[in-house]
Design an enzyme around this catalytic site. Structure first.
Site, PDB file in Angstrom:
ATOM      1  N   ASP A  46       0.638  -1.250  -0.064  1.00 54.56           N
ATOM      2  CA  ASP A  46      -0.028   0.061   0.180  1.00 54.56           C
ATOM      3  C   ASP A  46       1.095   0.893   0.108  1.00 54.56           C
ATOM      4  O   ASP A  46       1.793   1.331   1.188  1.00 54.56           O
ATOM      5  CB  ASP A  46      -1.044   0.291   1.257  1.00 54.56           C
ATOM      6  CG  ASP A  46      -1.824   0.331   1.343  1.00 54.56           C
ATOM      7  OD1 ASP A  46      -2.857   1.341   0.849  1.00 54.56           O
ATOM      8  OD2 ASP A  46      -0.800   2.317   1.810  1.00 54.56           O
ATOM      9  N   TYR A  51       2.786  10.119  -0.545  1.00 52.11           N
ATOM     10  CA  TYR A  51       3.775   9.567   0.721  1.00 52.11           C
ATOM     11  C   TYR A  51       4.835  10.562  -1.135  1.00 52.11           C
ATOM     12  O   TYR A  51       5.685  10.232   0.388  1.00 52.11           O
ATOM     13  CB  TYR A  51       3.590   8.366   0.568  1.00 52.11           C
ATOM     14  CG  TYR A  51       2.555   7.263   1.426  1.00 52.11           C
ATOM     15  CD1 TYR A  51       1.491   9.071   2.093  1.00 52.11           C
ATOM     16  CD2 TYR A  51       2.216   5.914   1.624  1.00 52.11           C
ATOM     17  CE1 TYR A  51       0.302   7.930   2.187  1.00 52.11           C
ATOM     18  CE2 TYR A  51       0.495   5.975   1.690  1.00 52.11           C
ATOM     19  CZ  TYR A  51       0.510   6.685   2.390  1.00 52.11           C
ATOM     20  OH  TYR A  51      -0.613   6.408   2.817  1.00 52.11           O
ATOM     21  N   LYS A  76      -3.062   5.925  -4.053  1.00 50.27           N
ATOM     22  CA  LYS A  76      -4.250   6.739  -3.574  1.00 50.27           C
ATOM     23  C   LYS A  76      -3.919   7.851  -4.868  1.00 50.27           C
ATOM     24  O   LYS A  76      -2.813   8.516  -4.882  1.00 50.27           O
ATOM     25  CB  LYS A  76      -3.948   7.293  -2.296  1.00 50.27           C
ATOM     26  CG  LYS A  76      -3.847   5.775  -1.401  1.00 50.27           C
ATOM     27  CD  LYS A  76      -3.889   6.106   0.317  1.00 50.27           C
ATOM     28  CE  LYS A  76      -3.647   4.490   1.073  1.00 50.27           C
ATOM     29  NZ  LYS A  76      -2.209   4.454   0.932  1.00 50.27           N
TER      30      LYS A  76
END
Length: 295
Positions: A46, A51, A76
């Site tokens: 993930d 990030y 995401k």
């Protein structure tokens, strides 16, 4: 409970119950962590554009030698990309060096304006979701499933009233001091898998020394971290993200134990007296609107 155990998504796909999360995994660390995890049985990775490590995650996947089709890969949509959804998808695919995503999540229901460093209230996040749905239908070879992250119950209900595609996943903070049971039960009723992040509570979490947690850990001869991670993995319709860049901890976190119903209840009841969250949505300027906290 082995690492290859899965939970079925509403798409029919199987998603591993235990995954490696990469939030706060720093430059020069995350590629090795991903490579090591995959070489040692993990099959769920993930990450997120926010990030800043999708490139390294892609490097780690390649270096592991594990065939791409054996890996469940999640990333995401960034808050700054609600106006450029398709471009954001292509960016992530390129950064991760992959032809497809197993799961693409809306990171927050909170469009941000990068130039103004604050909320962009000219965008309705429902329209962002509709664009994700459009891409999901248009590019089934690129997007195997789509979902959301950090949606509280009122926001999830609003989404379901405005879509013909039910999210496959809602990724939320879950631990014994933040159980969100009403939301988890609602997701279960709607066939939405819940991915639990921050299962330990936080860095230096008081949960690691909580007497109920340590008592159960001693009984099973495991660490408090194993108990907290196992709590989420034992719930139906829930999977969990572990997080470390240290080889020994990556291995240790994969040890999932079977908890009794009584032990699960004891752990869940901690929230009734000692409630806290890892992070708070106020940093977005949307905090008063009541959606869930997040990574």
């Amino acid at each position: 409970m082995p690492l290859h155990k899965t939970v079925k998504l509403n798409t029919g796909a199987e998603m591993p119950v235990v995954g490696l999360g990469t939030w706060k995994s720093g430059p020069g660390e995350v590629a090795h962590a991903v490579e090591f995890a995959l070489k040692n049985g993990y099959r769920h990775i993930d990450t997120a554009t926010a990030y800043g490590n999708e490139n390294e995650v892609g490097d780690g996947i390649k270096a592991s030698g594990v065939p791409r089709q054996e890996i469940f890969l999640t990333t995401k949509l960034n808050n700054n990309d609600h106006k450029r959804v398709e471009e954001a998808l292509e960016y992530s695919l390129k950064a991760l060096k992959t032809d497809y995503l197993d799961l693409w999540l809306m990171h927050w229901p909170a469009p941000m304006n990068q130039e103004l460093s604050g909320p962009d209230r000219s965008i309705d996040w429902i329209d962002t979701w509709k664009k994700m749905v459009e891409l999901y239908k248009k590019y089934p070879q690129k997007l195997k499933a789509i979902g959301v992250s950090n949606l509280s119950l009122p926001w999830l209900k609003r989404l379901l009233e405005n879509t013909d595609v039910v999210p496959a996943v809602n990724q939320i903070e879950l631990h014994p001091s933040c159980t969100q049971e009403e939301l988890v039960n609602f997701c279960r009723e709607k066939g939405i898998v819940v991915t639990a992040y921050s299962p330990l509570g936080s860095n230096d979490s008081p949960l690691m020394k909580h007497p109920i947690v340590t008592k159960i850990a001693e009984k099973h001869n495991v660490s408090p971290a194993n108990v907290l991670i196992s709590l989420q993995a034992n719930k139906p319709g829930v999977n969990v993200l572990t997080k470390s860049v240290t080889d020994s901890r990556i291995l240790a976190n994969a040890k999932i134990i079977d908890l009794s119903e009584e032990e699960i209840k004891e752990l869940q009841d901690i929230d009734k007296k000692e409630h806290f969250r890892v992070c708070h949505p106020n940093w977005t300027g949307w905090g008063s609107l009541g959606f869930a906290d997040c990574e």
